[in-house]
Design an enzyme around this catalytic site. Structure first.
Site, PDB file in Angstrom:
ATOM      1  CD  GLU A 114      57.072  13.994  36.117  1.00 58.53           C
ATOM      2  OE1 GLU A 114      55.853  14.075  36.267  1.00 58.53           O
ATOM      3  OE2 GLU A 114      57.636  14.204  35.042  1.00 58.53           O
ATOM      4  N   GLY A 146      51.462  22.041  39.129  1.00 55.17           N
ATOM      5  CA  GLY A 146      50.030  22.122  38.849  1.00 55.17           C
ATOM      6  C   GLY A 146      49.296  20.852  39.235  1.00 55.17           C
ATOM      7  CG  MET A 150      52.328  13.487  39.661  1.00 52.93           C
ATOM      8  SD  MET A 150      53.574  13.857  38.394  1.00 52.93           S
ATOM      9  CE  MET A 150      53.856  12.223  37.763  1.00 52.93           C
ATOM     10  CD  GLU A 206      48.565  16.596  35.208  1.00 55.39           C
ATOM     11  OE1 GLU A 206      49.293  15.598  35.088  1.00 55.39           O
ATOM     12  OE2 GLU A 206      48.999  17.763  35.118  1.00 55.39           O
TER      13      GLU A 206
HETATM   14  N1  0A1 Z   1      54.227  15.688  35.164  1.00 56.29           N
HETATM   15  C1  0A1 Z   1      53.473  16.753  35.724  1.00 56.29           C
HETATM   16  C2  0A1 Z   1      54.268  17.862  36.268  1.00 56.29           C
HETATM   17  C3  0A1 Z   1      54.951  17.654  37.555  1.00 56.29           C
HETATM   18  C4  0A1 Z   1      56.306  17.522  37.574  1.00 56.29           C
HETATM   19  C5  0A1 Z   1      56.998  17.419  38.741  1.00 56.29           C
HETATM   20  C6  0A1 Z   1      56.292  17.494  39.904  1.00 56.29           C
HETATM   21  O1  0A1 Z   1      56.994  17.456  41.064  1.00 56.29           O
HETATM   22  C7  0A1 Z   1      56.844  18.328  42.038  1.00 56.29           C
HETATM   23  C8  0A1 Z   1      54.928  17.625  39.914  1.00 56.29           C
HETATM   24  C9  0A1 Z   1      54.267  17.689  38.724  1.00 56.29           C
HETATM   25  C10 0A1 Z   1      52.664  17.380  34.616  1.00 56.29           C
HETATM   26  O2  0A1 Z   1      53.191  17.627  33.550  1.00 56.29           O
HETATM   27  O3  0A1 Z   1      51.520  17.662  34.828  1.00 56.29           O
HETATM   28 ZN    ZN Z   2      52.502  16.970  31.961  1.00 56.80          ZN
END
Ligand code: 0A1
Ligand code: ZN
Length: 876
Positions: free
Chosen positions: A139, A279, A281, A316
């Site tokens: 992501e 934080g 994923m 998560e």
């Molecule tokens: N979707 C994850 C957050 C997240 C977004 C981008 C990243 O790339 C480095 C990593 C994590 C969440 O909301 O926890």
């Molecule tokens: Zn999230």
């Protein structure tokens, strides 16, 4: 020169220059079109090696609709080694980083092969190496760094994955879904195959290969299925995984009970990695975590760390439904999954801890991180209209204001209708990529309510300011509440519309202290509005925006003595907290403006709170903690950091010396064994340190020795870090002694060493800017690790007084860090920019220095689009 490569025309002379896809140009929400090609099935084959990993992707592609456009596969830094369509070598061309294939039929099997270099991947996006293992982060747009693919969230595919690697280096091979086969291969290698039965977008793909050990457990779901759980870490970290595991099981049970959501695979894996941009994923069935949100024990983690682990593990996990089963159509809809999931994790934390304290903490975060965003050059809507780099939009606005928006829906609908709405949303959109509008529609259809007016919260940026004035007619025993709202312009939105603002409101009798008009929900939806109250039998005090029912600022015409009264009598804990904070804030702003700070009313309110027999320690701690300096800055027309610091310091000194006895007894209060993680014990510890901070402000010598005593005696990290956090700002011999002892004891534990860096970067001292510079050359400092970089540079950037040192050395330091970090990891570098962005609000000298610093950054060669976007928008 345009980056056009092709296999069909290898001779440079004959290459037709296709237009380079512009990289620093904005993507716009209104340009969304459905994908030209779908990919119902994806097979990935990894030949793993840190230096050169081969990736073969086999995609079943399907034309989507009646068109003749080519298949466009996103790539980032990839060169095709081979491209086959239906088994035949195919003609291909590159458009910038993307691979373009002309396909005549409506269905085809496309096979590509690339080679990538995980060990050289410092961006930590795609497949990368961390502490000897290999892991992925996809992501938002990392999958295109692994293989060519339509890397957009509305292309859902069923994945099967085979990976092969060295048996000794990578004994554990994980991916999404279920393991289906494994075996030995030649040359000391082995392989494993995984299949994920749930179609998912590419951003949820994950793979991990490493020497990891599991903490295994299981959970029986509401329908009686057994789910195997595992948290994978380095063997030596296994003892620190108990809390994360307990939190996971709590979260699974909570989501069944509160949202009716059951887990859907037979296996749920969590992996902790030390190098991670964010934080954690939510990859389907294989969550990957920053180790900071997994590892904890009493000796090394604070109560705040334990709470954060529970929160992030739950967040998560909750994404399995709000994000994975129902995902986002495009990245402008990011808050669809993030705002909702933050709301869900906030509710979870409130349920397992103290709800009022959690609400205060959440509002603190919103005010510290989101309000400044809304008031600055990077302001954007919860559903933004455009972006240059989507990674820059994982913001407090999308996450935390997005959560407030969902909370407003829940408030307006009430719990039953809200639940009916989320049930319908999950049912209706299961397996789909949805939009924020879809979410609202489901709430409306299930509840019968018309929420259309509320949708403006998705599109209009800025924090509404509500003025409230209560007028009492003692003869008629009525009162009139006069409300008006105003929103300052934000970039691209000069004119603002009135927004519907749900205000939980009650009237409290000034003399009796009773709630004379019970709480009601007022929705302010005009620029100006009046609300009548009957039966107002005595002079009323206005208790408004209770429980922080709307993410706004309130300016109410309440006199200091009225706030003092509310601080002691309001039955809504949040409103009570607000009353005392508002009292403090007015004093602090007055002090910073060279006016009379009316310290006496603050001291009386703090004393009453501290000495109350009915309030619990956690609440007391929150209430008596003074608003931070950036928050005070937000209230000033022209920001003078020295004046703010002096004003806050003066109030703390006054509180510390005048309330010494009460503070001492709060500091000494017992009932919190180090291993006791109950909300009550956490509250006692919190108050212990907050009181100590004020004591140290009142009497530095006494404070230093009390803090050193707390530090030396501590059998837990909360007390230890709390004491050290006070000592670092003092000029006392205990300071260095404690810092050294802390380093000696913990320098082998990276997460604790991060605290050591962060505490020094947060120190309220004139020489902090010199200290951080020295720490940047410390043997244990590295830019390559995002946690370490954030601990030093991120913490320093929000140390208001030190960062805004009048000579500009704080700005220069941060700029150096941003530019150096940008070469390695643009995402993390870009997140350091915002403190510089608010230059317009500062006094002339600093303002000019900040602006020049931004100019210098934007002039740098080869700036990433991440940093470019943040800096150029800050200057615009
Ligand atoms: N979707 C994850 C957050 C997240 C977004 C981008 C990243 O790339 C480095 C990593 C994590 C969440 O909301 O926890
Ligand atoms: Zn999230």
């Amino acid at each position: 020169m345009a980056d056009v490569r092709t296999n069909a025309q290898p001779d440079a002379e004959t290459v037709v220059e296709a237009p380079l896809p512009p990289t620093h140009i904005a993507v716009r929400r209104e340009d969304y079109t459905p994908p030209d090609w779908l990919v119902p099935e994806t097979r990935l084959d990894f030949d793993l090696d840190p230096d050169r990993t081969r990736v073969r992707a086999t995609l079943a592609v399907e034309r989507n609709g009646d068109h003749s456009r080519a298949l466009r596969l996103d790539g980032d830094g990839l060169t095709p080694l081979s491209v086959r369509i239906d088994g035949e070598d195919a003609r291909w061309r590159m458009e910038g980083p993307a691979l373009i294939l002309d396909i005549a039929s409506d269905r085809a099997t496309v096979e590509t092969e690339v080679e990538i270099r995980p060990a050289a991947n410092t961006k930590l996006m795609g497949l990368y190496a961390s502490g000897g293992m290999l892991c992925t982060q996809c992501e938002a747009e990392g999958f295109r760094r692994i293989t060519f693919f339509p890397d957009r969230p509305d292309v859902l595919s069923k994945y099967s994955v085979r990976m092969e690697g060295d048996r000794v280096r990578f004994p554990v091979l994980l991916s999404n879904g279920n393991p289906v086969a494994s075996g030995e291969a030649a040359n000391g290698r082995h392989w494993a195959e995984w299949e994920d039965p749930f179609p998912k977008p590419s951003y949820l793909f994950a793979l991990v290969a490493g020497d990891l050990k599991p903490n295994r457990d299981s959970f029986t779901t509401m329908s009686g299925r057994q789910v195997d759980l595992a948290i994978w870490v380095r063997g030596s970290d296994l003892p620190k995984t108990a809390h994360a595991m307990a939190s996971l099981k709590q979260a699974m049970a909570w989501d069944e009970k509160v949202y009716g959501r059951e887990y859907d695979l037979d296996l749920f894996n969590i992996v902790a990695v030390s190098d991670f941009n964010m934080g954690a994923m939510e990859n389907k069935g294989l969550n990957i975590f920053n180790s900071a949100y997994v590892l904890a024990d009493q000796e090394t983690a604070t109560d705040g760390d334990f709470d954060n682990i529970a929160r992030v593990v739950a967040h998560e996990y909750f994404h399995n439904w709000s994000g994975d089963r129902v995902t986002c159509r495009d990245w402008f809809q990011l808050s669809l999954k993030e705002g909702f999931t933050v709301f869900r994790d906030q509710s979870f934390s409130a349920d397992i801890g103290s709800a009022p304290v959690k609400r205060i903490e959440d509002v603190r975060v919103l005010r510290a991180a989101q309000f400044p965003e809304d008031a600055g050059p990077l302001a954007h809507a919860v559903r933004p209209d455009s972006y240059i780099e989507i990674a820059n939009f994982y913001t407090a606005t999308v996450y935390n204001k997005g959560a407030e928006l969902i909370r407003m829906f829940a408030t307006v609908l009430g719990p039953e209708k809200f639940r009916a709405g989320t049930d319908l949303y999950f049912e209706r959109h299961d397996g789909e990529a949805a939009t924020c509008d879809d979410f609202v529609k489901a709430l409306e259809d299930a509840s019968g309510a018309d929420l259309s007016a509320f949708k403006i919260w998705y599109s209009q940026a800025g924090t509404p300011r509500v003025k409230a004035r209560i007028e009492h007619d003692p003869e008629a025993k009525t009162a009139t509440l006069h409300l008006d709202q105003h929103i300052d312009p934000t970039p691209g939105q000069e004119r603002k519309q009135p927004m519907p603002i749900p205000l939980k409101t009650a009237l409290v009798g000034e003399a009796s202290g009773h709630e004379i008009c019970p709480e009601r929900l007022i929705v302010l939806d005009q620029a100006e509005q009046q609300v009548a109250f009957d039966n107002v039998v005595e002079a009323p005090l206005l208790s408004i925006n209770r429980d922080f029912s709307a993410p706004i600022t309130v300016e109410a015409n309440r006199k200091p003595h009225e706030l003092e009264r509310l601080a002691q009598t309001d039955t809504d804990p949040f409103a009570r907290f607000e009353a005392i904070q508002e009292l403090m804030m007015r004093s602090l702003v007055a002090g910073a403006n060279g006016q009379d700070p009316d310290t006496e009313s603050v001291i009386r309110a703090v004393a009453a709170t501290l000495n109350s027999n009915s309030l619990d320690p956690a609440f007391k701690a929150e209430a008596i903690l003074l608003p931070g300096e950036s928050l005070i800055a937000d209230r000033m027309t022209v920001v003078d950091p020295d004046a703010i610091h002096a004003s806050r310091d003066a109030l703390r000194r006054a509180l510390g010396s005048d309330l010494r006895d009460s503070l001492l007894s709060a500091h000494r209060s017992d009932g919190a064994a180090g291993h006791d993680l109950s909300p009550a014990a956490k509250g006692v510890r919190r108050l212990r340190t907050v009181a100590l901070g004020l004591l140290a402000a009142g009497n530095e010598r006494e404070g230093a020795s009390l803090a050193k005593a707390q530090f030396d005696r501590a059998d837990n990290m909360t007390d230890r870090q709390g004491a050290l956090g006070i000592l670092v700002s003092l000029d006392a011999p205990e300071r260095q002694a404690a810092l050294d002892a802390f380093y000696q004891r913990f320098h082998d534990d990276p997460l604790v060493l991060d605290k050591w860096f962060a505490l020094q970067a947060a120190a309220q001292r004139k020489d902090t800017v010199d200290a951080v510079r020295q720490l940047a050359s410390h043997a244990d400092f590295t830019m390559g690790n995002p946690n370490r970089l954030r601990a030093l540079a991120g913490t320093f950037g929000v140390n208001h007084w030190a960062f805004h040192s009048a000579d500009g050395r704080g700005y220069a330091f941060l700029a150096e860090m941003i530019l150096a970090a940008d070469k390695l990891n643009p995402q993390v570098a870009a997140r350091l920019v915002p403190p510089l962005g608010r230059w317009r609000r500062y006094e002339a000298g600093r303002s000019e220095l900040m602006r020049q610093t931004l100019e210098r950054i934007v002039a740098a060669r080869d700036l990433s689009k991440d940093v470019f976007e943040q800096v150029s928008k800050s200057l615009a």
